[in-house]
Design a protein around this motif. Structure first.
Motif, PDB file in Angstrom:
ATOM      1  N   LEU A 136       0.818  -1.072   0.185  1.00 19.43           N
ATOM      2  CA  LEU A 136       0.132  -0.070   0.115  1.00 19.43           C
ATOM      3  C   LEU A 136       0.717   1.317  -0.011  1.00 19.43           C
ATOM      4  N   HIS A 137       0.635   2.299  -0.885  1.00 19.25           N
ATOM      5  CA  HIS A 137       1.125   3.350  -0.935  1.00 19.25           C
ATOM      6  C   HIS A 137       0.132   4.420  -0.836  1.00 19.25           C
ATOM      7  N   THR A 138       0.384   5.634   0.003  1.00 21.27           N
ATOM      8  CA  THR A 138      -0.716   6.502  -0.004  1.00 21.27           C
ATOM      9  C   THR A 138      -0.115   7.793  -0.098  1.00 21.27           C
ATOM     10  N   LEU A 139      -0.884   8.813  -0.710  1.00 24.92           N
ATOM     11  CA  LEU A 139      -0.623  10.332  -0.731  1.00 24.92           C
ATOM     12  C   LEU A 139      -1.674  10.913   0.079  1.00 24.92           C
ATOM     13  N   PRO A 140      -1.072  11.421   1.163  1.00 25.02           N
ATOM     14  CA  PRO A 140      -2.184  12.231   2.061  1.00 25.02           C
ATOM     15  C   PRO A 140      -3.138  13.230   1.383  1.00 25.02           C
ATOM     16  N   CYS A 141      -4.176  13.399   1.513  1.00 22.26           N
ATOM     17  CA  CYS A 141      -4.926  14.517   0.948  1.00 22.26           C
ATOM     18  C   CYS A 141      -5.181  14.200  -0.396  1.00 22.26           C
ATOM     19  N   PHE A 142      -4.680  13.106  -1.157  1.00 23.16           N
ATOM     20  CA  PHE A 142      -5.004  12.907  -2.447  1.00 23.16           C
ATOM     21  C   PHE A 142      -5.700  11.343  -2.824  1.00 23.16           C
ATOM     22  N   GLY A 143      -5.103  10.350  -2.398  1.00 18.08           N
ATOM     23  CA  GLY A 143      -5.282   9.202  -2.979  1.00 18.08           C
ATOM     24  C   GLY A 143      -4.442   7.865  -2.442  1.00 18.08           C
ATOM     25  N   THR A 144      -4.924   6.881  -2.806  1.00 16.78           N
ATOM     26  CA  THR A 144      -4.177   5.676  -2.460  1.00 16.78           C
ATOM     27  C   THR A 144      -3.943   4.749  -3.558  1.00 16.78           C
ATOM     28  N   ASP A 145      -2.595   4.262  -3.663  1.00 17.64           N
ATOM     29  CA  ASP A 145      -2.462   2.932  -4.739  1.00 17.64           C
ATOM     30  C   ASP A 145      -2.309   1.658  -3.764  1.00 17.64           C
ATOM     31  N   VAL A 146      -2.963   0.634  -4.094  1.00 12.10           N
ATOM     32  CA  VAL A 146      -2.326  -0.721  -3.552  1.00 12.10           C
ATOM     33  C   VAL A 146      -2.107  -1.544  -4.744  1.00 12.10           C
ATOM     34  N   PHE A 147      -1.175  -2.243  -4.383  1.00 10.91           N
ATOM     35  CA  PHE A 147      -0.271  -3.261  -5.438  1.00 10.91           C
ATOM     36  C   PHE A 147      -0.481  -4.628  -4.943  1.00 10.91           C
ATOM     37  N   VAL A 148      -0.889  -5.357  -5.766  1.00  8.87           N
ATOM     38  CA  VAL A 148      -1.313  -6.968  -5.576  1.00  8.87           C
ATOM     39  C   VAL A 148      -0.267  -7.640  -6.270  1.00  8.87           C
ATOM     40  N   TYR A 149       0.418  -8.470  -5.595  1.00 10.26           N
ATOM     41  CA  TYR A 149       1.256  -9.402  -6.501  1.00 10.26           C
ATOM     42  C   TYR A 149       1.207 -10.822  -6.113  1.00 10.26           C
ATOM     43  N   LEU A 150       0.687 -11.459  -7.096  1.00 12.44           N
ATOM     44  CA  LEU A 150       0.460 -12.932  -6.905  1.00 12.44           C
ATOM     45  C   LEU A 150       1.296 -13.992  -7.901  1.00 12.44           C
ATOM     46  N   ASN A 151       1.944 -15.005  -7.226  1.00 14.45           N
ATOM     47  CA  ASN A 151       2.806 -15.903  -7.877  1.00 14.45           C
ATOM     48  C   ASN A 151       1.816 -17.000  -8.706  1.00 14.45           C
ATOM     49  N   SER A 152       2.120 -17.574  -9.540  1.00 13.53           N
ATOM     50  CA  SER A 152       1.209 -18.848 -10.124  1.00 13.53           C
ATOM     51  C   SER A 152       1.505 -19.993  -9.093  1.00 13.53           C
ATOM     52  N   LEU A 153       0.498 -20.655  -8.526  1.00 14.29           N
ATOM     53  CA  LEU A 153       0.529 -21.540  -7.726  1.00 14.29           C
ATOM     54  C   LEU A 153       1.499 -22.965  -8.412  1.00 14.29           C
ATOM     55  N   GLY A 154       2.363 -23.340  -7.630  1.00 13.46           N
ATOM     56  CA  GLY A 154       2.940 -24.619  -8.146  1.00 13.46           C
ATOM     57  C   GLY A 154       4.336 -24.306  -8.270  1.00 13.46           C
ATOM     58  N   ASN A 155       4.857 -23.122  -8.134  1.00  6.71           N
ATOM     59  CA  ASN A 155       6.044 -22.539  -7.995  1.00  6.71           C
ATOM     60  C   ASN A 155       6.443 -21.844  -7.051  1.00  6.71           C
ATOM     61  N   HIS A 156       5.715 -22.061  -5.934  1.00  3.21           N
ATOM     62  CA  HIS A 156       6.005 -21.428  -4.561  1.00  3.21           C
ATOM     63  C   HIS A 156       5.292 -21.893  -3.558  1.00  3.21           C
ATOM     64  N   CYS A 157       6.130 -22.476  -2.322  1.00  5.28           N
ATOM     65  CA  CYS A 157       5.630 -22.783  -1.018  1.00  5.28           C
ATOM     66  C   CYS A 157       4.778 -22.270  -0.486  1.00  5.28           C
ATOM     67  N   GLU A 158       3.627 -22.666   0.082  1.00  6.30           N
ATOM     68  CA  GLU A 158       2.744 -21.714   1.141  1.00  6.30           C
ATOM     69  C   GLU A 158       3.701 -20.909   2.150  1.00  6.30           C
ATOM     70  N   GLU A 159       3.078 -19.863   2.318  1.00  7.18           N
ATOM     71  CA  GLU A 159       3.848 -19.026   3.611  1.00  7.18           C
ATOM     72  C   GLU A 159       2.920 -19.087   4.853  1.00  7.18           C
ATOM     73  N   LEU A 160       3.539 -19.492   5.999  1.00  3.16           N
ATOM     74  CA  LEU A 160       2.608 -19.698   7.137  1.00  3.16           C
ATOM     75  C   LEU A 160       3.262 -18.672   8.171  1.00  3.16           C
ATOM     76  N   PRO A 161       2.073 -18.064   8.892  1.00  2.00           N
ATOM     77  CA  PRO A 161       2.610 -17.323  10.012  1.00  2.00           C
ATOM     78  C   PRO A 161       3.704 -18.010  10.961  1.00  2.00           C
ATOM     79  N   GLN A 162       4.751 -17.251  11.478  1.00  2.00           N
ATOM     80  CA  GLN A 162       5.463 -17.892  12.355  1.00  2.00           C
ATOM     81  C   GLN A 162       5.030 -18.548  13.537  1.00  2.00           C
ATOM     82  N   GLY A 163       5.272 -19.653  13.704  1.00  2.00           N
ATOM     83  CA  GLY A 163       4.823 -20.340  14.880  1.00  2.00           C
ATOM     84  C   GLY A 163       3.869 -21.490  14.406  1.00  2.00           C
TER      85      GLY A 163
END
Length: 324
Positions: A296-323
């Motif tokens: 998330l990148h924001t410009l206060p008093c103007f607007g916000t840009d949100v960037f979503v990056y997604l990998n193709s499933l099958g080339n990356h292991c699942e990311e589990l929270p710590q613990g």
């Protein structure tokens, strides 16, 4: 969860139809997460648990739900008896599919999310900014449509609400006609593109941005700038995407309530765009669990840009929270 565990332990693998029905029952039983999140908010208000502790616990809980839901969905899918050709045609544009679709099309899901959130905004505010979805070389990739749809719909909810309140609700002078309202709203822009094994999506708005002193809290389950609500009206649970059928039913009931002069019932059936406080943290959790991220990148008093990056499933292991 104890009941579900006992049922699975006693399940008979030699009776697949009974087992399938047990799995359907378990999956339906565990859709209701509203009381859980509300309970933690009550703990926070009573200062019995800190914000960091609550966020960590909920991250672990919802990450495990992804694993469980995907396993159940895949088992039900492969034992459904449908032919592969029938499944591929039916699920090519099904944004609610909770198993992996080898040809999940991000542009089509983004377009569907824009349609759903546009209707939701119209229902709540009586108007909506234009949501422009651009396809800049988006390609189908292996992914779970349900989680992509959830991420995009939550980001669009934030954008359209911020745009409405920045350009219309907080306007210093009144505007009356629908044409004036629409002309006053800056559009929300969605750009979908693909690279090598990566899908990238940008959601941009001119909704006034996020105050700098609030940036540290936007990924918290306890944070919302809207009036808090206890349960969603257009989806099964806080971690489920908005259901178009529930939305349309709410709109129909709203029309009937207005015709009957029942304004209180009308307000109850109109689903708010925000207030649960789970949209951003769950979107980031889903993206990271499935090998991507949300920035998330924001410009206060103007607007916000949100960037979503997604990998193709099958080339990356699942990311589990710590613990975990």
């Amino acid at each position: 969860y104890v009941t579900s565990f006992k049922e699975l332990r006693l399940a008979d693998p030699a009776r697949p139809e009974v087992f399938r029905e047990q799995l359907r029952t378990i999956k339906k039983r565990h859709t209701h997460t509203n009381l859980l999140v509300g309970g933690f908010k009550a703990y926070a208000q009573a200062e019995e648990l800190g914000e960091a502790e609550i966020n960590e616990w909920l991250d672990r809980f919802f990450a495990l739900r992804v694993s469980t839901n995907m396993l159940i969905s895949h088992y039900l899918e492969i034992t459904s008896g449908r032919r592969e050709d029938d499944r591929s045609k039916e699920e090519e544009v099904n944004p609610y599919q909770s198993s992996i679709n080898p040809r999940c099309h991000p542009f089509r899901i983004a377009r569907h999310a824009a349609e759903v959130i546009g209707k939701l905004c119209e229902q709540w505010y009586g108007c909506a900014p234009e949501i422009i979805v651009r396809d800049e070389g988006a390609q189908p990739f292996p992914f779970v449509p349900r989680y992509l749809f959830y991420i995009l719909s939550e980001l669009l909810k934030n954008s359209v609400r911020a745009t409405i309140e920045q350009h219309f609700v907080n306007r210093a002078y009144p505007i009356s006609t629908p044409e004036e309202v629409r002309a006053s709203l800056a559009p929300v822009q969605v750009l979908v593109c693909s690279g090598s094994d990566v899908c990238s999506i940008r959601v941009s708005d001119e909704g006034g941005g996020i105050p700098v002193d609030q940036l540290g809290h936007v990924w918290s389950y306890l944070y919302t700038t809207a009036e808090p609500i206890n349960f969603p009206l257009t989806r099964e649970s806080v971690d489920a995407p908005t259901d178009l059928r529930k939305l349309e039913m709410g709109m129909l009931n709203s029309v009937h309530s207005l015709a009957d002069g029942d304004e209180e019932q009308n307000m109850l059936m109109r689903s708010p765009l925000a207030g649960l406080g789970c949209g951003l943290p769950l979107s980031k959790l889903y993206a990271q669990y499935l090998g991507g991220d949300v920035k998330l990148h924001t410009l206060p008093c103007f607007g916000t840009d949100v960037f979503v990056y997604l990998n193709s499933l099958g080339n990356h292991c699942e990311e589990l929270p710590q613990g975990l």
